[in-house]
Scaffold this active site. Structure first.
Site, PDB file in Angstrom:
ATOM      1  N   LYS A 111       8.202   8.435  -8.348  1.00 52.39           N
ATOM      2  CA  LYS A 111       6.939   8.009  -7.731  1.00 52.39           C
ATOM      3  C   LYS A 111       6.160   9.223  -7.244  1.00 52.39           C
ATOM      4  CE  LYS A 111       5.572   5.699  -3.455  1.00 52.39           C
ATOM      5  NZ  LYS A 111       6.067   4.900  -2.346  1.00 52.39           N
ATOM      6  N   ARG A 157       2.350  10.165  -5.332  1.00 52.12           N
ATOM      7  CA  ARG A 157       1.097   9.692  -4.739  1.00 52.12           C
ATOM      8  C   ARG A 157       0.062  10.765  -4.989  1.00 52.12           C
ATOM      9  NH1 ARG A 157       0.671   5.408  -0.861  1.00 52.12           N
ATOM     10  NH2 ARG A 157       2.749   4.715  -0.309  1.00 52.12           N
ATOM     11  N   THR A 184       3.885  -0.234  -3.526  1.00 50.51           N
ATOM     12  CA  THR A 184       5.127   0.364  -4.047  1.00 50.51           C
ATOM     13  C   THR A 184       6.061  -0.740  -4.549  1.00 50.51           C
ATOM     14  OG1 THR A 184       4.910   2.141  -2.439  1.00 50.51           O
ATOM     15  CG2 THR A 184       7.092   1.831  -3.406  1.00 50.51           C
TER      16      THR A 184
HETATM   17  C1  R5P Z   1       7.260   5.586   1.041  1.00 50.19           C
HETATM   18  O1  R5P Z   1       7.751   6.684   0.905  1.00 50.19           O
HETATM   19  C2  R5P Z   1       7.912   4.482   1.825  1.00 50.19           C
HETATM   20  O2  R5P Z   1       9.289   4.531   1.780  1.00 50.19           O
HETATM   21  C3  R5P Z   1       7.417   3.121   1.357  1.00 50.19           C
HETATM   22  O3  R5P Z   1       7.855   2.880   0.047  1.00 50.19           O
HETATM   23  C4  R5P Z   1       5.915   3.058   1.400  1.00 50.19           C
HETATM   24  O4  R5P Z   1       5.438   3.582   2.611  1.00 50.19           O
HETATM   25  C5  R5P Z   1       5.428   1.653   1.230  1.00 50.19           C
HETATM   26  O5  R5P Z   1       4.029   1.667   1.291  1.00 50.19           O
HETATM   27  P1  R5P Z   1       3.173   0.650   0.436  1.00 50.19           P
HETATM   28  O6  R5P Z   1       3.741  -0.722   0.677  1.00 50.19           O
HETATM   29  O7  R5P Z   1       1.783   0.806   0.966  1.00 50.19           O
HETATM   30  O8  R5P Z   1       3.261   1.075  -0.984  1.00 50.19           O
END
Ligand code: R5P
Length: 276
Positions: free
Chosen positions: A172, A174, A204
Site C-alpha cells: 500500500k 499513499r 483501505t
Molecule cells: C494505516 O496505516 C492504518 O493502519 C489504517 O489502515 C488506515 O488509517 C485506515 O484509514 P482509512 O480507513 O481512511 O483507509
C-alpha cells in the site's frame, strides 16, 4: 479507586467522577471537579481526539488540584499517532508533540492499539491491544490473515500466531489523498481475516476486500481496534463484499449491518470484557 471517564471514552461502562465543564463567551473551556476526591486514587480514562487535547490536560490538572492522586492514564484511542515522523519536508511531527506533553505529566500511561509503536522513541507507555479479545467473537474458520499494509504486519502476525495460520500483506502506498494497493499472492477460496488498528474512511478496507476477492478469497472478515468510520464509511462498507467487521468501543459507535461493536471496558479495568 475512582475513574474519570471523558469524552469519546464516556460511553465505556465505568463509574466515573462528576465534573463541570463550561465555556466562556470567547470559547475558552473551564473544568471543575464536583466531588470530594481528596486523597483518592484516580484512573483517568480519555481518548485523545483531534480536538480535545486541551480538555484532556485541563481535566488532569483539575483532578490534581482537587487532591486526586492519578495513578494511571488510560488512552483507549490516540489521534495523531500516524504522524510519527517526517514524511515530507517541513512537516510537524504531531505524534511526537503530543507524546512529549504526555511524557511531561509523569504519570504511567496505558494506550490501546496505538497506530505506531515508533512513538515509544519519544515517551514511555505501556501498549495494550483489544485485537485478541475481538478475535473471540469472529466465527471459527480456517483463515489466512492479511495485513492491509506492511506497517501493520507485526500486529497481524500476533493474530496469525494465535490462529496458527498463514499471514500475507497488501502493498500500500499513499500519494497525497490517493491510496494505491496491490496484493501479490493467489488464494484458493480461503476465508480471510483482515487485521488493522483503525478504520477511518474505510478506503483501505474496501480496497483490500476488492483485491482479495480478485485474488480468489472466500469469505472476508475484519478485526480492527478502533472504528472511526468518518464520512460515509459505514454506507460504503455495507455495499462492499466484506462479511463482517468486529471493532471495539474505544470510540462511541453502534453496531450496524456489517459492523459489530464489542465492549472492552472490562479490559480497561484489567478484567475480561463482554460483547454487545
Ligand atoms: C494505516 O496505516 C492504518 O493502519 C489504517 O489502515 C488506515 O488509517 C485506515 O484509514 P482509512 O480507513 O481512511 O483507509
Amino acid at each position: 479507586m475512582k475513574y474519570l471517564v471523558e469524552q469519546s471514552a464516556s460511553h465505556l461502562n465505568i463509574k466515573s467522577i462528576k465534573y463541570e465543564r463550561k465555556y466562556f463567551p470567547e470559547g475558552e473551556v473551564y473544568f471543575r471537579i464536583l466531588e470530594d476526591i481528596k486523597g483518592e486514587d484516580v484512573v483517568f480514562v480519555s481518548s485523545i481526539m483531534p480536538n480535545n487535547f486541551l480538555d484532556f490536560l485541563f481535566l488532569i490538572d483539575a483532578i490534581k488540584n482537587a487532591g486526586g492522586n492519578i495513578k494511571k492514564i488510560v488512552i483507549p484511542f490516540i489521534s495523531y499517532a500516524r504522524q510519527d515522523r517526517i514524511y515530507s519536508f517541513g512537516e510537524a511531527i504531531s505524534g511526537k508533540v503530543i507524546c512529549s506533553i504526555l511524557d511531561d505529566l509523569n504519570i504511567p500511561l496505558e494506550i490501546f492499539d496505538i497506530h505506531s509503536v515508533r512513538l515509544k522513541e519519544y515517551f514511555d507507555f505501556s501498549s495494550k491491544s483489544v485485537l485478541s479479545y475481538l478475535l473471540g467473537f469472529v466465527p471459527k474458520k480456517k483463515f489466512v490473515v492479511v495485513s492491509p499494509d506492511r506497517g501493520g504486519l507485526a500486529r497481524a502476525d500476533v493474530i496469525a500466531d494465535i490462529l496458527g495460520c498463514r499471514l500475507f500483506f497488501i502493498h500500500k502506498k499513499r500519494i497525497g489523498e490517493k491510496i494505491f494497493m496491490e496484493f501479490l499472492n493467489k488464494l484458493n477460496g480461503e476465508d480471510v481475516l483482515i487485521v488493522d488498528d483503525m478504520i477511518s474512511t474505510g478506503e483501505t478496507l474496501i480496497k483490500s476486500v476488492n483485491l482479495l476477492k480478485k485474488a480468489g478469497a472466500g469469505d472476508i472478515y475484519c478485526i480492527s481496534a478502533h472504528g472511526l468510520f468518518v464520512k460515509n464509511a459505514i454506507e460504503r462498507i455495507n455495499k462492499s463484499e466484506v462479511k463482517k467487521i468486529f471493532v471495539s468501543n474505544t470510540l462511541p459507535l453502534k453496531s450496524s449491518k456489517k459492523v459489530s461493536v464489542l465492549d472492552i471496558s472490562s479490559l480497561i479495568l484489567g478484567k475480561h470484557g463482554k460483547g454487545n
